[in-house]
Design a protein around this motif. Structure first.
Motif, mmCIF file in Angstrom:
data_model
loop_
_atom_site.group_PDB
_atom_site.id
_atom_site.type_symbol
_atom_site.label_atom_id
_atom_site.label_comp_id
_atom_site.label_asym_id
_atom_site.label_seq_id
_atom_site.Cartn_x
_atom_site.Cartn_y
_atom_site.Cartn_z
ATOM 1 N N GLU A 54 51.609 51.284 55.074
ATOM 2 C CA GLU A 54 51.556 52.024 56.164
ATOM 3 C C GLU A 54 52.268 53.191 56.105
ATOM 4 O OE1 GLU A 54 51.700 50.876 60.212
ATOM 5 O OE2 GLU A 54 49.952 49.314 59.909
ATOM 6 N N ASN A 55 53.748 52.878 55.817
ATOM 7 C CA ASN A 55 54.544 53.878 55.747
ATOM 8 C C ASN A 55 55.234 53.794 54.289
ATOM 9 O OD1 ASN A 55 56.600 55.567 56.061
ATOM 10 N ND2 ASN A 55 57.226 54.901 57.984
ATOM 11 N N ARG A 56 54.858 54.734 53.597
ATOM 12 C CA ARG A 56 55.562 54.473 52.121
ATOM 13 C C ARG A 56 56.877 55.017 51.895
ATOM 14 N NH1 ARG A 56 50.489 57.739 49.446
ATOM 15 N NH2 ARG A 56 48.790 56.364 50.410
ATOM 16 N N ARG A 57 57.469 55.695 53.005
ATOM 17 C CA ARG A 57 58.888 55.827 52.904
ATOM 18 C C ARG A 57 59.724 54.843 53.067
ATOM 19 N NH1 ARG A 57 60.666 60.911 56.251
ATOM 20 N NH2 ARG A 57 61.420 59.157 57.420
ATOM 21 N N ILE A 58 59.179 53.686 53.587
ATOM 22 C CA ILE A 58 60.124 52.390 53.961
ATOM 23 C C ILE A 58 59.764 51.468 52.790
ATOM 24 C CG2 ILE A 58 60.200 50.457 55.424
ATOM 25 C CD1 ILE A 58 59.752 52.573 57.567
ATOM 26 N N TYR A 103 60.620 49.188 58.952
ATOM 27 C CA TYR A 103 59.636 48.170 59.308
ATOM 28 C C TYR A 103 58.371 48.865 59.165
ATOM 29 C CZ TYR A 103 56.245 45.763 62.052
ATOM 30 O OH TYR A 103 55.103 45.008 62.398
ATOM 31 N N THR A 104 57.414 48.152 58.373
ATOM 32 C CA THR A 104 55.809 48.610 58.157
ATOM 33 C C THR A 104 55.077 47.540 58.012
ATOM 34 O OG1 THR A 104 54.830 50.425 56.844
ATOM 35 C CG2 THR A 104 56.086 48.934 55.680
ATOM 36 N N ASN A 105 53.823 48.041 57.996
ATOM 37 C CA ASN A 105 52.689 47.030 57.681
ATOM 38 C C ASN A 105 52.146 47.479 56.423
ATOM 39 O OD1 ASN A 105 53.031 45.159 60.028
ATOM 40 N ND2 ASN A 105 51.678 46.932 61.216
ATOM 41 N N ALA A 106 51.620 46.405 55.657
ATOM 42 C CA ALA A 106 51.037 46.672 54.332
ATOM 43 C C ALA A 106 49.646 46.076 54.475
ATOM 44 C CB ALA A 106 51.777 46.232 53.311
ATOM 45 N N THR A 107 48.507 46.598 53.627
ATOM 46 C CA THR A 107 47.189 46.109 53.884
ATOM 47 C C THR A 107 46.902 46.040 52.384
ATOM 48 O OG1 THR A 107 46.976 47.413 55.740
ATOM 49 C CG2 THR A 107 44.998 46.384 54.755
ATOM 50 N N ILE A 108 46.273 44.720 52.013
ATOM 51 C CA ILE A 108 45.617 44.678 50.548
ATOM 52 C C ILE A 108 44.095 44.611 50.902
ATOM 53 C CG2 ILE A 108 47.529 43.966 49.223
ATOM 54 C CD1 ILE A 108 46.867 41.140 50.115
ATOM 55 N N GLU A 109 43.565 45.033 49.954
ATOM 56 C CA GLU A 109 41.902 45.342 50.331
ATOM 57 C C GLU A 109 41.107 45.019 49.026
ATOM 58 O OE1 GLU A 109 41.343 49.117 51.911
ATOM 59 O OE2 GLU A 109 39.123 48.647 52.100
ATOM 60 N N SER A 110 40.109 44.407 49.198
ATOM 61 C CA SER A 110 39.370 44.278 47.874
ATOM 62 C C SER A 110 37.948 44.393 48.305
ATOM 63 C CB SER A 110 39.611 42.899 47.334
ATOM 64 O OG SER A 110 38.492 42.621 46.133
ATOM 65 N N GLY A 111 37.233 45.195 48.243
ATOM 66 C CA GLY A 111 35.902 45.506 48.796
ATOM 67 C C GLY A 111 35.854 45.290 50.113
ATOM 68 N N ASP A 112 35.160 44.448 50.755
ATOM 69 C CA ASP A 112 35.107 44.338 52.171
ATOM 70 C C ASP A 112 36.074 43.369 52.775
ATOM 71 O OD1 ASP A 112 32.844 45.917 52.200
ATOM 72 O OD2 ASP A 112 31.406 44.210 51.690
ATOM 73 N N GLN A 164 53.526 42.290 56.971
ATOM 74 C CA GLN A 164 54.590 43.052 57.452
ATOM 75 C C GLN A 164 55.664 42.898 56.475
ATOM 76 O OE1 GLN A 164 55.704 40.807 60.981
ATOM 77 N NE2 GLN A 164 55.109 42.368 62.214
ATOM 78 N N VAL A 165 56.226 44.248 56.488
ATOM 79 C CA VAL A 165 57.388 44.437 55.285
ATOM 80 C C VAL A 165 58.617 45.042 56.134
ATOM 81 C CG1 VAL A 165 58.460 45.735 53.497
ATOM 82 C CG2 VAL A 165 55.972 45.105 53.459
ATOM 83 N N PRO A 194 43.204 46.476 60.472
ATOM 84 C CA PRO A 194 43.085 46.343 58.891
ATOM 85 C C PRO A 194 42.725 45.106 58.303
ATOM 86 C CG PRO A 194 45.503 46.312 59.764
ATOM 87 C CD PRO A 194 44.620 46.165 61.011
ATOM 88 N N VAL A 195 42.825 44.094 59.158
ATOM 89 C CA VAL A 195 42.362 42.898 58.280
ATOM 90 C C VAL A 195 40.846 42.447 58.448
ATOM 91 C CG1 VAL A 195 43.014 40.812 58.159
ATOM 92 C CG2 VAL A 195 44.670 42.065 59.079
ATOM 93 N N SER A 196 40.541 42.095 57.182
ATOM 94 C CA SER A 196 38.953 42.061 57.482
ATOM 95 C C SER A 196 38.638 40.682 56.400
ATOM 96 C CB SER A 196 37.960 42.958 57.012
ATOM 97 O OG SER A 196 38.357 43.254 55.779
ATOM 98 N N SER A 197 37.628 39.871 56.557
ATOM 99 C CA SER A 197 37.172 39.010 55.855
ATOM 100 C C SER A 197 35.720 38.652 56.029
ATOM 101 C CB SER A 197 37.692 37.629 56.174
ATOM 102 O OG SER A 197 37.539 37.229 57.478
ATOM 103 N N VAL A 198 34.979 37.984 55.025
ATOM 104 C CA VAL A 198 33.645 37.982 54.905
ATOM 105 C C VAL A 198 33.022 36.697 54.906
ATOM 106 C CG1 VAL A 198 31.753 38.572 53.182
ATOM 107 C CG2 VAL A 198 33.510 40.380 53.450
ATOM 108 N N VAL A 199 31.973 36.647 55.545
ATOM 109 C CA VAL A 199 31.114 35.350 55.480
ATOM 110 C C VAL A 199 29.990 35.344 54.806
ATOM 111 C CG1 VAL A 199 30.024 33.753 56.945
ATOM 112 C CG2 VAL A 199 32.293 34.750 57.885
ATOM 113 N N GLN A 200 29.675 34.722 53.953
ATOM 114 C CA GLN A 200 28.460 34.614 53.190
ATOM 115 C C GLN A 200 27.415 34.123 53.940
ATOM 116 O OE1 GLN A 200 28.410 32.971 49.502
ATOM 117 N NE2 GLN A 200 27.501 34.871 48.484
#
Lengths: 342, 519, 322, 307
Positions: free
Chosen positions: B98-102, B121-130, B136-137, B256-262
């Motif tokens: 979220e904040n690359r300076r940090i 302090y910042t949040n980070a998100t990892i993403e893969s497709g949906d 937190q960092v 920012p958080v997501s998950s998938v149900v097939q």
């Protein structure tokens, strides 16, 4: 006559390098009212320390009065509180010092310095003190007293300053004046002036004087009685005439013999060999034994007591002991010892 | 006059005995010796290169930089069938801070790397497709986490079992794992939390930072969406209705958080990524890029360019001692020579020398030094010269005074009356007499010279402000002094300790050489 | 009496005193203001006077330790004041000084050997063994134990130090010793030792002494002839016995009468002077003693008296005897 | 007395004259071209020459010096700053007050603490107070004032918030800088006072005062102090120079808008007219202080006669 001052077994010690050394070792003498007592001895014999002890002005530390009593008018000064001593100093006992050049405070006028002692001991107004001070300056023979009153010490010569010191010393009409080598730093003509002044004042005021000096000539002229000190002890005391004409202790004899005389030509002076021992270095026996021409085995064993020669004449020498002494020398000590002086 | 003393007298022994009696001075001598040692061997003793940031030196030192500045977060993908795949197998893995300076985040072999940049302090998100997760960092200090609410790290949906047929309806179950490890199962709770979290987040974001990596559209609360409306639809509350055959999927999202149900209606299909699991949902890192506080690795901390202050102080000893010794040596040498000549010969030599010293002394020492620097330009050599220039008159004055006194001594007169030549008299009777004063002043002036030298550097007249010299270090650190204490404290302490040692030593020497000298 | 060894003719030593910041007013301290005397070979001349009369300055002027303003100092016929620096250095071998303060006159940082070697080195005795030998011999002569050779000066007592000072003066075999108050700082018993030593040395080595002292009894004891100084000028000079038995100058008379006699039975008439010695910056125009002299008359104020011969070897500078 | 002061004032002229020559030569001997400083380094050769001619740098040195002196003595004009083109005398006058107040207040602290601690140390010699005093003074003498300033600022301004950190906005602002500047001088005065009092206490006239029966308190406060403070006054006066020097550093630390920071800025930018003026001012100040010290010396010590 009553004794103004009675010193009994006075001991004074100084600490140096952690060791305490006795520089005055059990001396006793007294001064009668109106009398001038001479205390003679070479440098380091403890005569100045004795005088400062009477005033209780020994710098402490390192110095300390380690024994004995000093009776002034029957009261032991060593028992007095500092506050009581202050009332005596400058008032009942006063003192003049060797160095007139440094004994007066350079930043105050002469008048202020005489006033100081008057205002301390008498209830006086400044105007009265001024009057009395100028009177004192006139008394000690200072010309233009009013002008000198407002002068500073640096404007005065050594002789004049010593007169001022005497004026301060006598301002409160003390019973005892301690003069510690008052003329040593002065030239001989000025010395003659000061001695003359002191003699005259003594007649007027009847003050007892303890006159400390190393100059036997001055003693002969000034004193009634003499105490001879050597290495912290009294070695001989007598009235002035006896001492100069019938000295008993070999040290006194030697001292008189080493004096060059102005009125006669001597080819060779008698000289005492060696030098005064360092205080504390003689552990037992007579302190003079190492330099004495008459030394006997017993002299190095035991410190001799004072032996009575006649009334008021004592000598600290084993020669005069009935057991250890050499009888023949004791009998006519003067002739035997005296011969070596010439 | 200890003529009856058995041991023969030696002036040196007497001096030694007197000196050893002064415990403070002996201790000071010990400290001075240590300081000299450090000054000479400083480059070997310093644990770090004082000129480079420590971070670039950690690899050489064998210190694992990663432990401090870098965290590796292992990512694992959880498939809809419950199987897991390693981070490397997850396709299209993207990670963003979220904040690359940090903190900056990069993909790595097994997952992602988090790199601390500066404290915060910042949040980070990892993403893969949906599918996406967040963590937190925190860089430098646990305290930054205080008052911060844990955010949702990942959503773990329960996958429907078996093959579904159109018309089936079922309720999605979601487990929300928070960054502090807490798990929420109730949908309402999750919804509320998400509402609160990401609303506020938005407000904060409006202050201008980069928007989070996840979908830019505002998603409030717990949100369900179907990725293939032809197969399944989902209601607001998470009720799924299968509407057709094929491969369908429901995306569950909060912020920012997501998950998938097939949703597999009809034939069985390959499982897809359901959510991402991170090994750590709460990464704590140290900011090692500047102003590290004192620690076991950096005794005195690091400065604004992340250089090791301890090493710089040790290195700086040399320059500081150089300024002290060389300047005073030059000043003392010239001053003593002139003082001797002026005092001994008097007349015009004396007039000339005293006039010169008077003019020099008319300026306060440091102003004189500043004037010299202004003339010569900044730099350590010039500082040495400047300090030497104002040391000269001091020595001229004391040596001249001492010489005048000694010249009046009768033993000097006695030598002259014997017919001894002037140079011999100076070297044999006068100079040794002044030596004790010179020696004492020498020691004391080293302290003063160090102080003045440091002051000149502090004023920025030392030339190279990046040099590991105590005054320069203080000068560089003074701008941050209101927030960073250690950067100014330790170099200053080094100056105090050094000068104090020389001063106490000088005092001790004076008392041992000549008690009368006592000011 | 031997032939003249030292002849001082109309010696003047004035010290300039600078005053004022812009206008440099220079006044002169007339420490020695035109004195003449002769010291004959083998004799002891006593130079007496009170402090500030210029007697010590005279001694220093003779050895050129202070520059002389005017006049001649003839040593065996050579004018010392006109010598070059190197000639003077050589000449100094013949003329040595013993100083008053035995504490200040020896460098505390040097051993006895260093102190005694200094004159030998300065006058070209380069061989160390030779120096050592002469030093040890000299220590015997002045009565110092040879084992003290490595000791530092300040370990000794005043008397022993003065012996070292005398040894330093004698080691170059000079003819003339100028002794500036050599016993003034010593105790009586030590003073006698040193006076006896000086007498013995004079006999053994045939020395000539110029003995500067304020102590008239010491001068009487030691000296063959006496010169009395007052305020930079000579008041009376002559044979010791003649002067002590028949002082002519009123100042000499005062001085003699002022000495305390160490015999309480002997009382004498004393002449007590008024006032102090005037400043040598501005001495009286006529006789220097005029302000304090009990016998001063008009002429004394205006005219400076010259030394006049009264008797064989007895001269006085006083208008009373014109 | 008046004559003495006048004579001393006249005596200062040659020294100031020498200083003007030195500071003038300074400008012309140091590297760095004033034209380039004034107009920038990029101006072309032709403009450069014109400007040089116009500013009078092409005249022979004595002519330039003469002009400088005439401007200064007759018109009280110290020229213009190269950097800001501002009138130097105005700028200096504006800043002088700040430095003056700072040094005076520092001196006040220094004398107040220095003399009283020095007297206590000397009269209670070898006591715990004495020892503590001596240890703290030698420590104080070993602390660089700029660091001490930073530490004071850190503790009292940043941590405790009792005082403002820097600037000169309120009377409270002067407190930390003046303490910083004064503490080193205070330590020097403590040590000097102590040894001076101890020395005087050994004098014969102190013994005389005691022998008169005078109280110890009066002996110390009247006989001893009057004499012991004479050298202390001289020393304190000389320390003024030290304060002026120290002010340069301390002003920098606390951003005090005095002459010190002006000097440093000018040196760093080679602003010579300002440097010249300041050197002259500092020297004059120092000479005047010496004169004041000498006069007060005379009041304390009757033996000093001014003839």
């Amino acid at each position: 006559m009553t004794n103004v001052l009675d010193i009994k077994d006075l001991e004074v010690s100084f600490k140096s390098d952690g060791k305490e050394v006795k520089v005055v070792n059990g001396i006793s003498f007294s001064i009668k009212a109106g009398e001038t007592l001479g205390v003679v001895g070479e440098s380091g014999c403890g005569k100045s320390v004795t005088s400062l002890s009477i005033m209780r002005l020994i710098p402490s530390p390192p110095g300390r009065i380690s024994g004995g009593q000093i009776y002034f008018n029957g009261e032991n000064l060593l028992d007095k509180k500092e506050r009581e001593m202050r009332k005596i100093r400058g008032n009942d006992i006063s003192m003049i010092f060797q160095e007139p050049m440094t004994s007066l405070n350079p930043v105050f006028t002469i008048g202020k310095q005489i006033n100081e002692v008057l205002l301390l001991h008498y209830k006086m107004t400044h105007a009265e003190a001024r009057k009395k001070s100028i009177e004192m300056l006139k008394l000690v023979g200072i010309p233009r007293a009013e002008q000198i009153y407002d002068s500073h010490p640096y404007q005065l010569s050594g002789g004049m300053r010593q007169r001022v010191m005497i004026a301060i010393g006598l301002a409160c009409e003390p019973q005892l004046l301690i003069a510690d080598e008052p003329t040593t730093a002065l030239d001989v003509t000025i010395q003659a002036q000061i001695l003359d002044l002191m003699r005259g004042l003594k007649e007027k005021t009847n003050t007892a004087i303890m006159f400390i000096t190393h100059d036997l000539g001055v003693v002969a002229e000034m004193c009634d009685r003499v105490v001879v000190m050597y290495s912290g002890e009294i070695v001989e005391q007598a009235d002035v005439d006896t001492l100069f004409n019938d000295p008993k202790h070999p040290y006194t004899v030697g001292l008189l013999g080493s004096l060059p005389k102005v009125d006669e030509k001597i080819d060779r002076l008698y000289s005492i060999s060696g030098q005064v021992p360092v205080p504390g270095s003689v552990e037992k026996g007579c302190r003079f034994a190492g330099r004495c021409d008459h030394v006997m085995p017993h002299c190095t064993q035991e410190d001799p007591p004072l032996f009575k020669m006649k009334d008021g004449h004592d000598a600290r020498c084993w020669l005069y002991d009935p057991v250890h002494g050499r009888k023949e020398e004791a009998k006519d000590g003067q002739t035997t010892l005296g011969r070596e002086g010439s | 006059m200890n003529t009856n003393e058995p041991k023969s007298y030696s002036p040196f022994r007497e001096f030694l005995v007197k000196f050893l009696k002064q415990k403070m001075a002996v201790v000071a001598l010990g400290v001075v010796v240590v300081i000299l040692f450090v000054g000479i061997f400083g480059s070997f003793l310093a644990p770090y290169d004082p000129h480079r940031p420590v971070t670039s030196q950690y690899p050489e030192k064998g210190i694992d930089l990663d432990q401090l500045t870098n965290a590796s977060v292992i990512v694992e993908g959880v498939m809809t069938d419950g199987s897991t795949i390693e981070g490397s197998e997850v396709t299209q893995l993207q990670a963003e801070s979220e904040n690359r300076r940090i903190a900056s985040i990069r993909r790595s072999q097994r997952g992602i790397n988090v790199n601390a940049n500066t404290s915060g302090y910042t949040n980070a998100t990892i993403e893969s497709g949906d599918v996406s997760s967040s963590f937190q960092v925190v860089v430098e200090g646990e305290s930054l986490l205080e008052g911060k609410e844990p955010v949702i790290s990942r959503l773990i949906p329960s996958q429907p079992e078996g093959v579904l047929t159109p018309g089936d309806q079922f309720q999605l179950d979601v487990l929300a794992v928070l960054t502090d490890g807490e798990e929420l199962t109730d949908q309402g709770d999750i919804h509320e939390l998400a509402l609160r979290l990401y609303e506020t987040e938005e407000e904060e974001e409006s202050s201008g930072f980069n928007a989070p990596a996840s979908d830019a559209e505002a998603i409030e609360g717990l949100h369900f969406s179907s990725l293939n409306e032809e197969v399944a639809t989902v209601s607001e509350s998470g009720e799924v209705t299968v509407v057709g055959e094929g491969e369908g999927a429901i995306r569950i999202q909060t912020g920012p958080v997501s998950s998938v149900v097939q949703v597999q209606a009809g034939a069985a299909a390959e499982p897809v990524l359901a959510y991402l699991n991170v090994s750590e949902s709460n990464v704590t890192l140290t900011d090692v890029y500047k102003h590290q506080p004192p620690s076991s690795i950096h005794f005195f901390g690091t400065d604004h360019q992340n250089r090791d202050i301890f090493s710089r102080v040790i290195h700086g000893t040399q320059d500081t001692l150089l300024i002290g010794f060389v300047s005073v040596a030059i000043g003392a040498f010239i001053g003593t020579a002139l003082g001797l000549l002026a005092g001994f010969y008097g007349r015009w030599v004396d007039s000339l020398v005293t006039r010169m010293t008077d003019v020099l002394l008319a300026f306060p020492g440091i102003l004189l030094a500043i004037a010299v620097i202004a003339f010569l330009g900044a730099g350590i050599t010039n500082i040495i010269l400047a300090v030497a220039v104002f040391t000269v008159p001091v020595f001229v004055r004391i040596v001249r005074g001492s010489t005048l006194a000694l010249k009046e001594m009768t033993y000097v007169e006695a030598s002259r009356s014997i017919g001894v030549r002037d140079p011999v008299i100076i070297m044999r009777h006068i100079f040794p007499g002044t030596l004790s004063v010179v020696l004492v002043y020498l020691t004391m002036r080293i302290g003063v010279a160090i102080l003045i030298g440091a002051a000149l550097s502090f004023l920025g007249l030392g030339g190279d402000i990046t040099a590991p010299e105590w005054g320069s270090m203080l000068s560089a650190a003074k701008d941050n002094s209101s927030t960073v204490f250690h950067a100014t404290f330790f170099p200053g302490l080094a100056i105090v300790l050094t000068v104090l040692s020389f001063n106490i030593l000088g005092d001790g020497l004076r008392d041992a050489l000549d008690p009368k000298l006592k000011e | 009496m031997g032939k003249p060894l030292l002849d001082v003719k109309d010696l003047k030593i004035h010290f300039p005193q600078k005053k004022g910041v812009i206008k440099k007013k220079v006044t002169y301290v007339k420490a020695v203001d035109g004195i003449s005397f002769t010291v004959n070979e083998g004799e002891t001349l006593g130079l007496v006077g009170e402090s500030g009369c210029g007697k010590s300055t005279t001694g220093r002027g003779i050895t050129q330790l202070v520059p002389t303003t005017d006049g001649e100092v003839l040593y065996e016929g050579t004018d010392i004041a006109s010598l070059s620096k190197s000639e003077l250095r050589t000449q100094r071998k013949n003329m040595q000084m013993v100083f008053q303060d035995p504490y200040a006159s020896l460098n505390p940082r040097l051993t006895v050997e260093d102190i005694l070697a200094e004159p030998l080195k300065a006058h070209g005795v380069k061989d160390k063994k030779e120096r050592r030998k002469r030093i040890e011999e000299m220590m015997d002569v002045v009565g110092l134990n040879r084992s003290f050779i490595r000791r530092y000066a300040h370990e000794f007592s005043g008397g022993q130090r003065q012996r070292i000072g005398i040894a330093r003066a004698l080691i170059l075999n000079p003819k003339l010793i100028i002794a500036d108050e050599p016993v003034a700082a010593l105790d009586v018993s030590i003073q006698a030792q040193i006076l006896n030593l000086l007498k013995d040395l004079q006999e053994d080595f045939g020395l000539t002494y110029l003995f500067i002292s304020h102590d008239l009894s010491v001068v009487r004891h030691l000296c063959d002839r006496v010169a009395v100084m007052y305020l930079g000028r000579m008041a009376e000079i002559g044979n010791t016995d003649k002067i002590f038995e028949n002082p002519l100058h009123p100042y000499t008379q005062t001085l003699l009468s002022a000495i305390p006699i160490s015999n309480p039975r002997q009382k004498k008439e004393r002449i007590i002077l008024q006032g102090d010695v005037p400043s040598p910056v501005d001495p009286p125009k006529g006789c220097a003693f005029v302000g304090r002299c009990p016998k001063a008359h008009e002429r004394c104020h205006d005219e400076r008296p010259e030394l006049q011969k009264m008797d064989e070897d007895h001269y006085v500078a006083c208008h009373l005897y014109d | 007395m008046l004559q003495f002061v006048l004579r001393r004032l006249v005596g200062m002229i040659p020294i100031l004259f020498i200083i003007t020559i030195i500071s003038f030569l300074f400008v012309h001997l140091t590297p760095g071209d004033p034209i380039r400083i004034m107009y920038g380094a990029e101006i072309d050769q032709e403009t450069y020459q014109t400007l040089r001619e116009r500013e009078g740098f092409n005249d022979p040195l004595p002519v330039q010096y003469g002009r400088y002196m005439v401007d200064m003595v007759v018109h009280g004009d110290f020229g213009q700053s190269y950097r800001t083109r501002a009138d130097v005398s105005e700028e200096v006058m504006r800043r002088f007050g700040y430095t003056f107040v700072l040094t005076i207040l520092s001196m006040f602290w220094a004398i107040l603490i220095g003399v009283s601690v020095g007297i206590i140390s000397a009269t209670k010699r070898n006591s715990i107070w004495d020892r503590a005093g001596m240890v703290s003074t030698i420590t104080a003498l070993s602390i660089p004032e700029f660091w001490f300033g930073l530490m004071l600022m850190q503790i009292f301004a940043v941590q405790l918030g009792w005082f403002p950190t820097s600037g000169a906005a309120s009377p409270l602002h002067i407190l930390l800088p003046s303490i910083t500047l004064g503490f080193g001088v205070a330590a020097t005065i403590v040590r000097f006072t102590r040894s001076s009092v101890l020395e005087v206490m050994r004098e014969d006239y102190v013994r005389t005062a005691r022998a008169k029966g005078q109280k110890e308190r009066v002996v110390i406060w009247s006989h001893v102090l009057r004499n012991a403070l004479i050298p202390v006054v001289t020393m304190a006066g000389l320390q003024f120079g030290f304060l002026i020097g120290g002010a340069v550093v301390v002003e920098q630390v606390f951003a005090w808008p005095g002459l010190g920071s002006y000097l440093i800025d000018s040196i760093l930018s080679r602003d010579y007219p300002v440097i010249q003026a300041l050197i002259l001012l500092f020297s004059l100040q120092f000479l005047l202080i010496n004169l004041i010290v000498d006069i007060s010396y005379g009041f304390l010590n009757p033996q000093i006669r001014y003839d």
